[in-house]
Design a protein around this motif. Structure first.
Motif, PDB file in Angstrom:
ATOM      1  N   MET A 151      46.784  39.827  46.009  1.00 16.35           N
ATOM      2  CA  MET A 151      46.250  39.369  44.739  1.00 16.35           C
ATOM      3  C   MET A 151      47.333  39.833  43.639  1.00 16.35           C
ATOM      4  O   MET A 151      47.694  39.007  42.951  1.00 16.35           O
ATOM      5  CB  MET A 151      44.854  40.034  44.355  1.00 16.35           C
ATOM      6  CG  MET A 151      43.748  39.325  45.016  1.00 16.35           C
ATOM      7  SD  MET A 151      43.483  37.554  44.877  1.00 16.35           S
ATOM      8  CE  MET A 151      43.910  36.967  46.550  1.00 16.35           C
ATOM      9  N   MET A 152      47.960  40.895  43.968  1.00 22.03           N
ATOM     10  CA  MET A 152      48.868  41.435  43.268  1.00 22.03           C
ATOM     11  C   MET A 152      50.126  40.441  43.232  1.00 22.03           C
ATOM     12  O   MET A 152      50.830  40.283  42.069  1.00 22.03           O
ATOM     13  CB  MET A 152      49.302  42.962  43.211  1.00 22.03           C
ATOM     14  CG  MET A 152      48.493  43.822  42.654  1.00 22.03           C
ATOM     15  SD  MET A 152      48.455  43.767  40.790  1.00 22.03           S
ATOM     16  CE  MET A 152      47.062  42.808  40.598  1.00 22.03           C
ATOM     17  N   PHE A 177      43.139  36.516  39.719  1.00 17.99           N
ATOM     18  CA  PHE A 177      43.807  37.208  40.683  1.00 17.99           C
ATOM     19  C   PHE A 177      43.631  38.453  40.378  1.00 17.99           C
ATOM     20  O   PHE A 177      43.401  39.500  41.328  1.00 17.99           O
ATOM     21  CB  PHE A 177      45.386  36.937  40.757  1.00 17.99           C
ATOM     22  CG  PHE A 177      45.609  35.773  41.183  1.00 17.99           C
ATOM     23  CD1 PHE A 177      45.100  35.284  42.589  1.00 17.99           C
ATOM     24  CD2 PHE A 177      46.470  34.778  40.840  1.00 17.99           C
ATOM     25  CE1 PHE A 177      45.319  33.954  43.220  1.00 17.99           C
ATOM     26  CE2 PHE A 177      46.704  33.432  41.268  1.00 17.99           C
ATOM     27  CZ  PHE A 177      46.117  33.239  42.607  1.00 17.99           C
ATOM     28  N   VAL A 178      43.487  38.884  39.022  1.00 17.71           N
ATOM     29  CA  VAL A 178      43.330  40.384  38.501  1.00 17.71           C
ATOM     30  C   VAL A 178      41.995  40.829  38.770  1.00 17.71           C
ATOM     31  O   VAL A 178      41.560  41.992  39.229  1.00 17.71           O
ATOM     32  CB  VAL A 178      43.665  40.595  37.242  1.00 17.71           C
ATOM     33  CG1 VAL A 178      43.273  41.789  36.649  1.00 17.71           C
ATOM     34  CG2 VAL A 178      45.126  40.511  36.767  1.00 17.71           C
ATOM     35  N   GLY A 179      40.974  40.119  38.583  1.00 21.10           N
ATOM     36  CA  GLY A 179      39.557  40.133  38.861  1.00 21.10           C
ATOM     37  C   GLY A 179      39.235  40.445  40.449  1.00 21.10           C
ATOM     38  O   GLY A 179      38.641  41.434  40.717  1.00 21.10           O
ATOM     39  N   VAL A 180      39.814  39.562  41.325  1.00 21.29           N
ATOM     40  CA  VAL A 180      39.692  39.841  42.758  1.00 21.29           C
ATOM     41  C   VAL A 180      40.281  41.121  43.214  1.00 21.29           C
ATOM     42  O   VAL A 180      39.745  41.850  44.073  1.00 21.29           O
ATOM     43  CB  VAL A 180      40.267  38.465  43.565  1.00 21.29           C
ATOM     44  CG1 VAL A 180      40.057  38.898  45.138  1.00 21.29           C
ATOM     45  CG2 VAL A 180      39.446  37.347  43.246  1.00 21.29           C
ATOM     46  N   PHE A 181      41.521  41.370  42.619  1.00 26.40           N
ATOM     47  CA  PHE A 181      42.192  42.739  42.942  1.00 26.40           C
ATOM     48  C   PHE A 181      41.298  43.821  42.578  1.00 26.40           C
ATOM     49  O   PHE A 181      41.087  44.827  43.467  1.00 26.40           O
ATOM     50  CB  PHE A 181      43.456  42.707  42.148  1.00 26.40           C
ATOM     51  CG  PHE A 181      44.049  44.081  42.326  1.00 26.40           C
ATOM     52  CD1 PHE A 181      44.806  44.587  43.360  1.00 26.40           C
ATOM     53  CD2 PHE A 181      43.857  44.843  41.167  1.00 26.40           C
ATOM     54  CE1 PHE A 181      45.252  45.882  43.205  1.00 26.40           C
ATOM     55  CE2 PHE A 181      44.512  46.107  41.204  1.00 26.40           C
ATOM     56  CZ  PHE A 181      45.300  46.657  42.236  1.00 26.40           C
ATOM     57  N   LEU A 182      40.590  43.885  41.526  1.00 27.27           N
ATOM     58  CA  LEU A 182      39.867  45.018  41.003  1.00 27.27           C
ATOM     59  C   LEU A 182      38.481  44.706  41.868  1.00 27.27           C
ATOM     60  O   LEU A 182      37.797  45.899  42.249  1.00 27.27           O
ATOM     61  CB  LEU A 182      39.497  44.883  39.573  1.00 27.27           C
ATOM     62  CG  LEU A 182      40.653  44.973  38.685  1.00 27.27           C
ATOM     63  CD1 LEU A 182      40.394  44.993  37.233  1.00 27.27           C
ATOM     64  CD2 LEU A 182      41.118  46.414  38.862  1.00 27.27           C
ATOM     65  N   PHE A 183      38.045  43.488  42.221  1.00 24.79           N
ATOM     66  CA  PHE A 183      36.667  43.513  43.145  1.00 24.79           C
ATOM     67  C   PHE A 183      37.103  44.146  44.318  1.00 24.79           C
ATOM     68  O   PHE A 183      36.476  45.301  44.704  1.00 24.79           O
ATOM     69  CB  PHE A 183      36.401  41.994  43.090  1.00 24.79           C
ATOM     70  CG  PHE A 183      35.431  41.915  44.162  1.00 24.79           C
ATOM     71  CD1 PHE A 183      34.263  41.711  43.374  1.00 24.79           C
ATOM     72  CD2 PHE A 183      35.061  42.006  45.510  1.00 24.79           C
ATOM     73  CE1 PHE A 183      32.729  41.027  44.046  1.00 24.79           C
ATOM     74  CE2 PHE A 183      34.038  41.524  46.166  1.00 24.79           C
ATOM     75  CZ  PHE A 183      33.024  41.380  45.329  1.00 24.79           C
ATOM     76  N   ALA A 184      38.159  44.164  45.019  1.00 24.04           N
ATOM     77  CA  ALA A 184      38.442  44.636  46.272  1.00 24.04           C
ATOM     78  C   ALA A 184      38.900  46.310  46.158  1.00 24.04           C
ATOM     79  O   ALA A 184      38.337  46.605  47.077  1.00 24.04           O
ATOM     80  CB  ALA A 184      39.918  43.846  46.798  1.00 24.04           C
TER      81      ALA A 184
END
Length: 427
Positions: free
Chosen positions: A73-74, A116-123
């Motif tokens: 994601m990053m 992408f930032v949201g999925v990164f933080l979700f993970a």
């Protein structure tokens, strides 16, 4: 009114920022991550966990999956940033910096970056809940949800590349800006149609010989908004008359008169508060900003370094179509009335003549080596002359048609083209 203007300016800055939408989606990612982890801890799901379709992950496998997704994601977020700044650089160089506000307000770019930032933080949230023990707690449902969401997010990359390829095309930018210009002009024309232009024109003579105290600018900058309703309220309550010297989008230096007021003991400070001044031109009122943006596009397209007359013609076409509602209207009143019917405020010309004074002088020197753009600007004036119903509009149109007819002799074109353009401008 002052609060409304500042709120409108704040909302405009939010719409043109890259951080607001990604921030909201980042917060949503954190919230959803915690929600899925919470669901995994519910005892009522114990029977569901025994089913064959329920996802199963060990601590090591879950950490590997979540770490890979977070890193991916990053990488995708960096790609979005890179493509965005490449597009910004290209647009600024070819079409002018004023179109950047439109590109920055693109919801697709903001949403993809935020995804992408949201999925990164979700993970990361889910990863933080995975136990380091072999038989420890693993939020299996949250891990599975991360995989599903990440798969969808990777699909956004293809869509984003397609969107970028479209959004940086000159024709798409010009068309989008033309829609914005048409929307702003439509608001101006609607306000004009709701007013009594004939009565306003008759009362113009009442301001002949107007002499009043200056209303100085509180600081240097561009006039972003003029609160006409608030001004009329002040003028009515104090039996004052006001003549505004400048338009929205004009630059004013500190202490320079923005208007002059006539009457008993005017409250200068109250009048000053009706003018909002900022460090840059903005889109808060009228349609001048969009007109300047289309002019910039046409000028750059006609420059020797770019030499793209078709883009210049497209910009002129969209200016022509956008201004037609204003041409068909009775005009924008220069005199405004208080609620008791007194002619109390006079302002500069804000109708068709104002926009022609912006467009024609700016484009005329740049078109001296191009037949297509010159012909299209002449056709714009001819169209306006045929459609207009007001004498004062026709006077402004005729003035610029005569200027163009005289200026054709300065064009660096074959004599046959010069003669043809001169005949077209005078027909």
């Amino acid at each position: 009114m002052g609060f409304y203007v500042h709120l409108k300016a704040f909302m405009a800055s939010i719409a043109g920022s890259f951080w607001f939408m990604p921030l909201l989606m980042a917060m949503a990612g954190i919230a959803l991550g915690n929600l899925f982890v919470l669901i995994d801890t519910i005892d009522a799901l114990s029977n569901l966990r025994e089913q064959s379709f329920y996802p199963r992950f060990g601590p090591e496998g879950a950490r590997a999956v979540l770490t890979t997704i977070a890193g991916g994601m990053m990488t995708m977020a960096s790609l979005v940033f890179s493509l965005t700044f490449v597009g910004l650089t290209q647009l600024s160089g070819q079409l002018g910096p004023r179109v950047l506000i439109m590109f920055m307000q693109d919801r697709t770019t903001q949403s993809v970056l935020g995804a992408f930032v949201g999925v990164f933080l979700f993970a990361l949230v889910v990863l933080g809940e995975v136990s380091e023990l072999e038989d420890g707690f693993v939020p299996e449902l949250a891990v599975a949800a991360t995989i599903v969401i990440a798969t969808g997010a990777f699909g956004l990359v293809i869509y984003f590349v397609h969107h970028m390829a479209l959004s940086i095309q000159a024709d798409v930018i010009v068309a989008d800006l033309g829609k914005r210009f048409a929307k702003s002009v439509g608001k101006v024309a609607a306000r004009a149609d709701a007013s009594d232009i004939a009565s306003a024109n008759r009362r113009l003579k009442e301001f002949d010989g107007f002499a009043g105290a200056p209303v100085p600018a509180p600081g240097s900058g561009y006039i972003r908004h003029i609160a006409y309703d608030q001004l009329l309220h002040i003028l009515k309550d104090n039996s004052l008359r006001l003549e505004i010297d400048l338009r929205v989008d004009d630059y004013v230096a500190e202490g320079m008169p923005m208007a002059h007021v006539e009457g008993p003991a005017p409250d200068i400070r109250a009048l000053i508060k009706c003018f909002t001044i900022g460090p840059r031109r903005d889109v808060l009122q009228e349609a001048t900003y969009e007109a300047r943006a289309l002019i910039d596009i046409a000028l750059r397209a006609l420059s020797p370094g770019i030499n793209d007359p078709n883009t210049a013609v497209a910009a002129i076409d969209h200016m022509s179509g956008s201004l037609l509602p204003l041409v068909r209207s009775d005009g924008v009143p220069r005199v405004l009335f208080t609620s008791d019917g007194r002619a109390a405020l006079k302002r500069p010309e804000l109708g068709l003549a104002h926009y022609l004074d912006l467009i024609v002088p700016a484009l005329l020197p740049a078109m001296r080596t191009d037949t297509l753009a010159t012909e299209r600007l002449i056709e714009l004036l001819i169209l306006f002359d045929r459609v207009s119903r007001q004498e004062h509009q026709r006077e402004a149109i005729t003035k610029w048609r005569k200027v163009m007819a005289r200026d054709v002799d300065n064009h660096q074109l074959p004599q046959t083209m010069v003669d043809w353009l001169k005949d077209k401008a005078t027909e």
